[in-house]
Design a protein around this motif. Structure first.
Motif, mmCIF file in Angstrom:
data_model
loop_
_atom_site.group_PDB
_atom_site.id
_atom_site.type_symbol
_atom_site.label_atom_id
_atom_site.label_comp_id
_atom_site.label_asym_id
_atom_site.label_seq_id
_atom_site.Cartn_x
_atom_site.Cartn_y
_atom_site.Cartn_z
ATOM 1 N N ARG A 57 52.704 60.897 13.324
ATOM 2 C CA ARG A 57 51.822 60.455 14.401
ATOM 3 C C ARG A 57 50.505 61.224 14.295
ATOM 4 O O ARG A 57 50.411 62.382 14.714
ATOM 5 N N ILE A 58 49.499 60.607 13.699
ATOM 6 C CA ILE A 58 48.187 61.229 13.535
ATOM 7 C C ILE A 58 47.139 60.288 14.104
ATOM 8 O O ILE A 58 47.017 59.137 13.662
ATOM 9 N N ASP A 59 46.402 60.741 15.095
ATOM 10 C CA ASP A 59 45.384 59.933 15.744
ATOM 11 C C ASP A 59 44.023 60.332 15.198
ATOM 12 O O ASP A 59 43.472 61.372 15.577
ATOM 13 N N HIS A 60 43.498 59.526 14.290
ATOM 14 C CA HIS A 60 42.202 59.814 13.668
ATOM 15 C C HIS A 60 41.583 58.489 13.257
ATOM 16 O O HIS A 60 42.285 57.588 12.776
ATOM 17 N N PRO A 61 40.259 58.313 13.435
ATOM 18 C CA PRO A 61 39.642 57.013 13.132
ATOM 19 C C PRO A 61 39.735 56.601 11.666
ATOM 20 O O PRO A 61 39.570 55.416 11.361
ATOM 21 N N HIS A 62 39.998 57.561 10.761
ATOM 22 C CA HIS A 62 40.069 57.219 9.345
ATOM 23 C C HIS A 62 41.469 57.422 8.770
ATOM 24 O O HIS A 62 41.638 57.581 7.553
ATOM 25 N N VAL A 63 42.462 57.411 9.642
ATOM 26 C CA VAL A 63 43.862 57.497 9.228
ATOM 27 C C VAL A 63 44.616 56.332 9.857
ATOM 28 O O VAL A 63 44.435 56.044 11.042
ATOM 29 N N LEU A 64 45.435 55.654 9.072
ATOM 30 C CA LEU A 64 46.233 54.534 9.558
ATOM 31 C C LEU A 64 47.700 54.944 9.498
ATOM 32 O O LEU A 64 48.359 54.794 8.477
ATOM 33 N N ALA A 65 48.196 55.496 10.597
ATOM 34 C CA ALA A 65 49.574 55.973 10.667
ATOM 35 C C ALA A 65 50.423 54.973 11.450
ATOM 36 O O ALA A 65 49.900 54.186 12.239
ATOM 37 N N PRO A 66 51.744 54.977 11.271
ATOM 38 C CA PRO A 66 52.618 54.068 12.022
ATOM 39 C C PRO A 66 52.464 54.258 13.529
ATOM 40 O O PRO A 66 52.234 55.364 14.019
ATOM 41 N N ALA A 67 52.588 53.132 14.279
ATOM 42 C CA ALA A 67 52.432 53.175 15.731
ATOM 43 C C ALA A 67 53.748 52.998 16.463
ATOM 44 O O ALA A 67 53.940 53.552 17.537
ATOM 45 N N SER A 68 54.691 52.201 15.918
ATOM 46 C CA SER A 68 55.969 51.963 16.581
ATOM 47 C C SER A 68 56.982 51.516 15.539
ATOM 48 O O SER A 68 56.619 51.201 14.399
ATOM 49 N N TRP A 69 58.250 51.481 15.927
ATOM 50 C CA TRP A 69 59.301 51.055 15.003
ATOM 51 C C TRP A 69 60.354 50.262 15.779
ATOM 52 O O TRP A 69 60.410 50.289 17.000
ATOM 53 N N ALA A 70 61.179 49.557 15.030
ATOM 54 C CA ALA A 70 62.274 48.798 15.638
ATOM 55 C C ALA A 70 63.365 48.623 14.594
ATOM 56 O O ALA A 70 63.110 48.652 13.386
ATOM 57 N N ALA A 71 64.601 48.435 15.064
ATOM 58 C CA ALA A 71 65.753 48.210 14.187
ATOM 59 C C ALA A 71 66.478 46.962 14.646
ATOM 60 O O ALA A 71 66.589 46.703 15.845
ATOM 61 N N ASP A 72 66.957 46.172 13.695
ATOM 62 C CA ASP A 72 67.648 44.938 14.021
ATOM 63 C C ASP A 72 68.677 44.676 12.921
ATOM 64 O O ASP A 72 68.304 44.382 11.783
ATOM 65 N N ASP A 73 69.962 44.788 13.276
ATOM 66 C CA ASP A 73 71.046 44.641 12.293
ATOM 67 C C ASP A 73 70.811 45.601 11.126
ATOM 68 O O ASP A 73 70.670 46.794 11.333
ATOM 69 N N ASP A 74 70.712 45.068 9.907
ATOM 70 C CA ASP A 74 70.601 45.941 8.740
ATOM 71 C C ASP A 74 69.155 46.102 8.280
ATOM 72 O O ASP A 74 68.902 46.527 7.154
ATOM 73 N N LYS A 75 68.172 45.761 9.135
ATOM 74 C CA LYS A 75 66.770 45.884 8.768
ATOM 75 C C LYS A 75 66.073 46.839 9.725
ATOM 76 O O LYS A 75 66.474 46.987 10.872
ATOM 77 N N VAL A 76 65.022 47.450 9.215
ATOM 78 C CA VAL A 76 64.162 48.279 10.057
ATOM 79 C C VAL A 76 62.717 47.919 9.742
ATOM 80 O O VAL A 76 62.398 47.466 8.637
ATOM 81 N N LEU A 77 61.847 48.088 10.714
ATOM 82 C CA LEU A 77 60.419 47.900 10.469
ATOM 83 C C LEU A 77 59.640 48.910 11.289
ATOM 84 O O LEU A 77 60.144 49.450 12.268
ATOM 85 N N PHE A 78 58.429 49.191 10.843
ATOM 86 C CA PHE A 78 57.500 49.920 11.691
ATOM 87 C C PHE A 78 56.147 49.237 11.597
ATOM 88 O O PHE A 78 55.840 48.538 10.628
ATOM 89 N N THR A 79 55.371 49.390 12.655
ATOM 90 C CA THR A 79 54.118 48.663 12.767
ATOM 91 C C THR A 79 52.938 49.622 12.801
ATOM 92 O O THR A 79 53.076 50.804 13.079
#
Length: 381
Positions: A58-80
């Motif tokens: 979790r890094i808040d900087h205008p020139h860094v694109l870090a993950p914002a959230s995540w979710a899990a569903d059955d055998d898959k995971v994602l982060f946004t």
């Protein structure tokens, strides 16, 4: 409509592909906006451990694109993460060739600014390269770079997820000590910044091995064609084969870069401006600027035109950003409801007991269990 993941993220269309899975444009039903979603294709413990590391950043900087959230569903995971529509610096160089020195200095300054914050968190990125430097859509205005893809990053002192003699990173952007199996350090990221600068100035990927050999056998080479001497002095401070001879911090390199900019000649009148265009293309049918909605049929508003070409095939980049909502027409109007026709309700069906509902596998819990197994196996790594 697309698949709804974990009851919240509706996958719209694929916009890229990385080593661990696909990157999708997705609609976040809770926050009512488009995001980029990285969906893992594998569920083995090694991939999940990397996922846990990346989504925890979790890094808040205008020139860094870090993950914002995540979710899990059955055998898959994602982060946004945020969506960035201008493609990567690899696309920009492919479109324009060598970039003007002052434009490159702006990009390097933003990259070093982001890295200074990343390093202050104790994180080594380990994969700084043009394909992981994403661009906001700014047209011919001041560019806005964002450092992305922390999939192989690690905090200093964390146990490795690979064997000691296994090199992690992108060939051609690895510091010499990385090739020898040294522990990841901030100066390795700075070496990659120097290679990125050469790539942007020359319009092609530099031969890092030949460059290192020249440093070791003949000393610092002269400035290559198209690289101003003041800027070359900064790049050589980043490209020293011996990490002890490099800039020690991103902030120190940034200070030297700002001093070099003062000695660069002004931009020539014949110099063509660099344009950062939207590379995502239009939304697919069934989706509008305000999310899933009417995009076809009588009375439907037209999808805005003027988008650049879509990404050329699978991409290493992490995610993209749509233009601000003001660039789009008003939200799509809902269709008028159909008139109600009185009908005789059918008899209520007889309910019969069915199988119990499917319970989603708590993937992140499995990841933490796998993490414990990984620590148990560290003695053999």
């Amino acid at each position: 409509m697309g698949e709804v993941f974990a009851g919240r993220y509706e996958l719209v269309d694929p916009i890229g592909r990385g080593g661990a899975g696909a990157v999708w444009r997705a609609w976040d039903h809770r926050r009512r906006r488009y995001v980029a979603a990285k969906v893992l294709q594998q569920s083995d413990a090694h991939t999940l451990l990397r996922f846990v590391r990346e989504q925890a950043l979790r890094i808040d900087h205008p020139h860094v694109l870090a993950p914002a959230s995540w979710a899990a569903d059955d055998d898959k995971v994602l982060f946004t993460m945020d969506l960035v529509a201008g493609g990567s610096l690899a696309h920009v160089v492919g479109d324009h060739g060598p970039l003007p020195p002052r434009f490159v200095c702006t990009l390097l300054d933003q990259l070093l600014s982001g890295l200074a914050t990343v390093h202050a968190e104790g994180v080594v990125h380990r994969d700084v390269k043009p394909a992981n430097l994403l661009m906001e859509v700014t047209g011919t205005g001041r560019p806005h770079l964002r450092l992305s893809d922390f999939g192989i990053s690690m905090r200093k002192g964390e146990p490795r997820l690979t064997e000691t003699n296994y090199v992690v990173g992108t060939p051609g952007y690895l510091a010499p000590e990385q090739l020898l199996g040294a522990e990841p350090d901030f100066t390795a990221d700075l070496f990659a910044v120097g290679l990125v600068g050469l790539h942007l100035l020359q319009g092609r990927k530099p031969d890092s091995q030949a460059l290192v050999e020249h440093f070791l056998t003949h000393g610092t080479p002269g400035a290559p064609e198209g690289v101003p001497e003041p800027l070359w002095q900064v790049l050589t401070g980043l490209l020293q084969p011996d990490p002890r001879a490099r800039f020690r911090t991103a902030t120190g390199a940034r200070t030297a870069l700002n001093a070099a900019v003062e000695m660069l000649p002004a931009q020539g009148p014949a110099e063509e401006p660099v344009q950062i265009v939207d590379r995502l293309g239009p939304l697919p049918p069934g989706f509008g600027p305000e999310g899933p909605g009417m995009t076809e049929g009588p009375g439907a508003p037209e999808v805005p035109t003027g988008f650049g070409p879509p990404l050329p095939g699978p991409s290493e980049t992490g995610s993209f950003h749509l233009p601000p909502p003001a660039a789009y027409p008003p939200p799509y109007a809902p269709t008028a409801p159909a008139p109600t026709v009185p009908t005789v309700p059918p008899p209520a069906p007889v309910r019969r007991p069915g199988p119990p509902p499917k319970v989603a596998v708590p993937v992140l819990l499995l990841a933490l269990v796998s993490l414990a197994v990984g620590f148990w196996a560290l003695g053999r790594i």
